[in-house]
Motif scaffolding. Sequence first.
Motif, mmCIF file in Angstrom:
data_model
loop_
_atom_site.group_PDB
_atom_site.id
_atom_site.type_symbol
_atom_site.label_atom_id
_atom_site.label_comp_id
_atom_site.label_asym_id
_atom_site.label_seq_id
_atom_site.Cartn_x
_atom_site.Cartn_y
_atom_site.Cartn_z
ATOM 1 N N VAL A 150 0.851 -1.183 0.000
ATOM 2 C CA VAL A 150 0.000 0.000 0.000
ATOM 3 C C VAL A 150 0.893 1.241 0.000
ATOM 4 C CG1 VAL A 150 -1.690 1.316 1.331
ATOM 5 C CG2 VAL A 150 -1.889 -1.169 1.184
ATOM 6 N N PRO A 151 0.629 2.216 -0.896
ATOM 7 C CA PRO A 151 1.444 3.437 -0.901
ATOM 8 C C PRO A 151 1.284 4.214 0.396
ATOM 9 C CG PRO A 151 0.112 3.254 -2.906
ATOM 10 C CD PRO A 151 -0.387 2.210 -1.958
ATOM 11 N N ILE A 152 2.377 4.827 0.828
ATOM 12 C CA ILE A 152 2.344 5.643 2.035
ATOM 13 C C ILE A 152 3.129 6.918 1.785
ATOM 14 C CG2 ILE A 152 4.335 4.407 3.031
ATOM 15 C CD1 ILE A 152 3.079 4.969 5.808
ATOM 16 N N ARG A 212 9.497 0.576 -1.051
ATOM 17 C CA ARG A 212 9.224 0.931 -2.444
ATOM 18 C C ARG A 212 8.018 1.844 -2.590
ATOM 19 N NH1 ARG A 212 7.493 -3.957 -6.176
ATOM 20 N NH2 ARG A 212 5.696 -3.748 -4.768
ATOM 21 N N GLY A 213 7.008 1.677 -1.748
ATOM 22 C CA GLY A 213 5.775 2.443 -1.893
ATOM 23 C C GLY A 213 5.745 3.754 -1.145
ATOM 24 N N ALA A 214 6.889 4.167 -0.563
ATOM 25 C CA ALA A 214 6.923 5.389 0.241
ATOM 26 C C ALA A 214 7.345 6.592 -0.590
ATOM 27 C CB ALA A 214 7.868 5.224 1.420
ATOM 28 N N THR A 215 6.570 7.669 -0.502
ATOM 29 C CA THR A 215 6.993 8.964 -0.995
ATOM 30 C C THR A 215 7.148 9.892 0.207
ATOM 31 O OG1 THR A 215 4.672 9.534 -1.405
ATOM 32 C CG2 THR A 215 5.965 8.755 -3.288
ATOM 33 N N VAL A 216 7.786 11.035 -0.020
ATOM 34 C CA VAL A 216 8.136 11.928 1.082
ATOM 35 C C VAL A 216 7.536 13.305 0.850
ATOM 36 C CG1 VAL A 216 10.057 13.116 2.230
ATOM 37 C CG2 VAL A 216 10.240 10.680 1.671
ATOM 38 N N LEU A 217 6.900 13.839 1.890
ATOM 39 C CA LEU A 217 6.382 15.199 1.920
ATOM 40 C C LEU A 217 7.152 15.975 2.987
ATOM 41 C CD1 LEU A 217 2.561 14.298 1.995
ATOM 42 C CD2 LEU A 217 4.104 14.344 0.011
ATOM 43 N N GLN A 218 7.097 17.291 2.938
ATOM 44 C CA GLN A 218 7.831 18.111 3.907
ATOM 45 C C GLN A 218 6.945 18.483 5.079
ATOM 46 O OE1 GLN A 218 9.909 21.514 2.331
ATOM 47 N NE2 GLN A 218 10.349 22.354 4.355
ATOM 48 N N HIS A 219 7.401 18.142 6.283
ATOM 49 C CA HIS A 219 6.636 18.405 7.507
ATOM 50 C C HIS A 219 7.270 19.591 8.234
ATOM 51 C CE1 HIS A 219 3.513 17.367 10.220
ATOM 52 N NE2 HIS A 219 4.206 16.663 11.090
ATOM 53 N N GLY A 220 7.033 20.794 7.678
ATOM 54 C CA GLY A 220 7.592 21.988 8.287
ATOM 55 C C GLY A 220 9.107 22.016 8.212
ATOM 56 N N TRP A 221 9.729 22.461 9.304
ATOM 57 C CA TRP A 221 11.190 22.495 9.364
ATOM 58 C C TRP A 221 11.711 21.711 10.565
ATOM 59 C CZ3 TRP A 221 15.920 22.325 8.158
ATOM 60 C CH2 TRP A 221 16.938 22.707 9.034
ATOM 61 N N ALA A 222 11.349 22.116 11.782
ATOM 62 C CA ALA A 222 11.874 21.450 12.981
ATOM 63 C C ALA A 222 10.788 21.082 13.972
ATOM 64 C CB ALA A 222 12.908 22.342 13.674
ATOM 65 N N HIS A 223 9.527 21.245 13.596
ATOM 66 C CA HIS A 223 8.386 20.949 14.465
ATOM 67 C C HIS A 223 8.458 21.779 15.747
ATOM 68 C CE1 HIS A 223 4.824 18.649 15.442
ATOM 69 N NE2 HIS A 223 5.017 17.829 14.421
ATOM 70 N N PHE A 235 10.840 12.542 -3.271
ATOM 71 C CA PHE A 235 10.339 13.721 -2.572
ATOM 72 C C PHE A 235 9.356 14.457 -3.457
ATOM 73 C CE2 PHE A 235 10.858 18.392 -1.817
ATOM 74 C CZ PHE A 235 10.164 18.429 -0.616
ATOM 75 N N LEU A 236 8.182 14.745 -2.908
ATOM 76 C CA LEU A 236 7.178 15.555 -3.575
ATOM 77 C C LEU A 236 7.128 16.895 -2.854
ATOM 78 C CD1 LEU A 236 4.322 12.887 -3.830
ATOM 79 C CD2 LEU A 236 6.307 13.202 -5.327
ATOM 80 N N SER A 237 7.165 17.975 -3.588
ATOM 81 C CA SER A 237 7.244 19.299 -2.977
ATOM 82 C C SER A 237 5.874 19.716 -2.444
ATOM 83 C CB SER A 237 7.770 20.310 -3.992
ATOM 84 O OG SER A 237 8.139 21.502 -3.336
ATOM 85 N N VAL A 238 5.480 19.038 -1.377
ATOM 86 C CA VAL A 238 4.180 19.243 -0.735
ATOM 87 C C VAL A 238 4.433 19.590 0.729
ATOM 88 C CG1 VAL A 238 2.027 18.125 -0.021
ATOM 89 C CG2 VAL A 238 2.989 17.672 -2.299
ATOM 90 N N MET A 239 3.809 20.661 1.196
ATOM 91 C CA MET A 239 3.980 21.069 2.597
ATOM 92 C C MET A 239 2.887 20.474 3.471
ATOM 93 S SD MET A 239 5.587 22.535 4.996
ATOM 94 C CE MET A 239 6.838 23.538 4.160
ATOM 95 N N VAL A 240 3.313 19.812 4.532
ATOM 96 C CA VAL A 240 2.417 19.308 5.567
ATOM 97 C C VAL A 240 2.740 20.089 6.848
ATOM 98 C CG1 VAL A 240 1.679 17.310 6.910
ATOM 99 C CG2 VAL A 240 2.395 17.011 4.519
ATOM 100 N N PRO A 241 1.941 21.050 7.230
ATOM 101 C CA PRO A 241 2.257 21.843 8.424
ATOM 102 C C PRO A 241 2.205 20.991 9.692
ATOM 103 C CG PRO A 241 0.593 22.935 7.061
ATOM 104 C CD PRO A 241 0.726 21.538 6.552
ATOM 105 N N ARG A 295 2.429 10.722 -5.795
ATOM 106 C CA ARG A 295 2.703 11.379 -7.075
ATOM 107 C C ARG A 295 1.418 11.499 -7.895
ATOM 108 N NH1 ARG A 295 7.196 12.804 -9.009
ATOM 109 N NH2 ARG A 295 8.371 11.609 -7.461
ATOM 110 N N GLU A 296 0.608 10.471 -7.876
ATOM 111 C CA GLU A 296 -0.672 10.513 -8.587
ATOM 112 C C GLU A 296 -1.608 11.537 -7.950
ATOM 113 O OE1 GLU A 296 -4.435 7.549 -9.660
ATOM 114 O OE2 GLU A 296 -2.626 6.727 -8.729
#
Length: 242
Positions: free
Chosen positions: A46-48, A69-80, A121-127, A237-238
């Motif tokens: 399952v993608p995560i 293999r199914g993991a992509t990465v989003l950005q979770h702020g900077w240092a929480h 890495f997908l250039s997506v911000m997760v606050p 990505r999709e």
Amino acid sequence: MTPFDRLAAVLDGSRERVAFWWRDDDAGDDSPALARLLDLAARHDVPIAMAVVPAWLTEGGRARILACRGATVLQHGWAHDDHAPAGRKRLELGGEVDRGRLLADMARGRAILEAAFDDRFLSVMVPPWNRIDADIVPHLAPAGYVGLSTFGAAAGQVNGMARIDTHVDLVDWRRGRSYPGDDAIAARIIDRLGRTDHGTVGILSHHRAMDEAGWAGLARLLNCFLSCTNVRLPNGRELFQV
């Protein structure tokens, strides 16, 4: 009939295929919990989408995520870090922090994740804490972000970016960080499906905070999705079309 059996019946009775996505927050360093999470994703295929805190990232965490293999990465702020003024809920992207410093930290974090994860890495911000002050949002797209993901909103566009949220949290933060239970999770998903704008339904996990009941419930939920012919599980990505 179990709660997830009832959920499966609702899903397979839907007129349209139902799309779910899975986001896990607060990643960065390697740990047994991170290994457990990514092993679960891999075993179920399952993608995560991993929301990674750039300042927390270690080589061990990087290697662990890349091995899935199914993991992509989003950005979770900077240092929480919490920049909220007294009396407000915790907040990193806004509050009392200098905006120039904050935008510079966000850019530094994005560069770290791009270098560490390349096309994963997908250039997506997760606050962090799913909160962002309104004056920060217009700066995201010009800085190169293609998406924003928080909690609870319907999918759409915001300031030139895709807005794709999560909607069902596997941790009940108000009750000792416990698992809400299969009944509650199934009911929240069914409630979301009953809304005309439900779109893609986001499942939110927190590997650092989940109890044993939560891990077991997550596995049952994934099995429920995989048992349904009417469920689609798009990857990051999709979702964000990048």
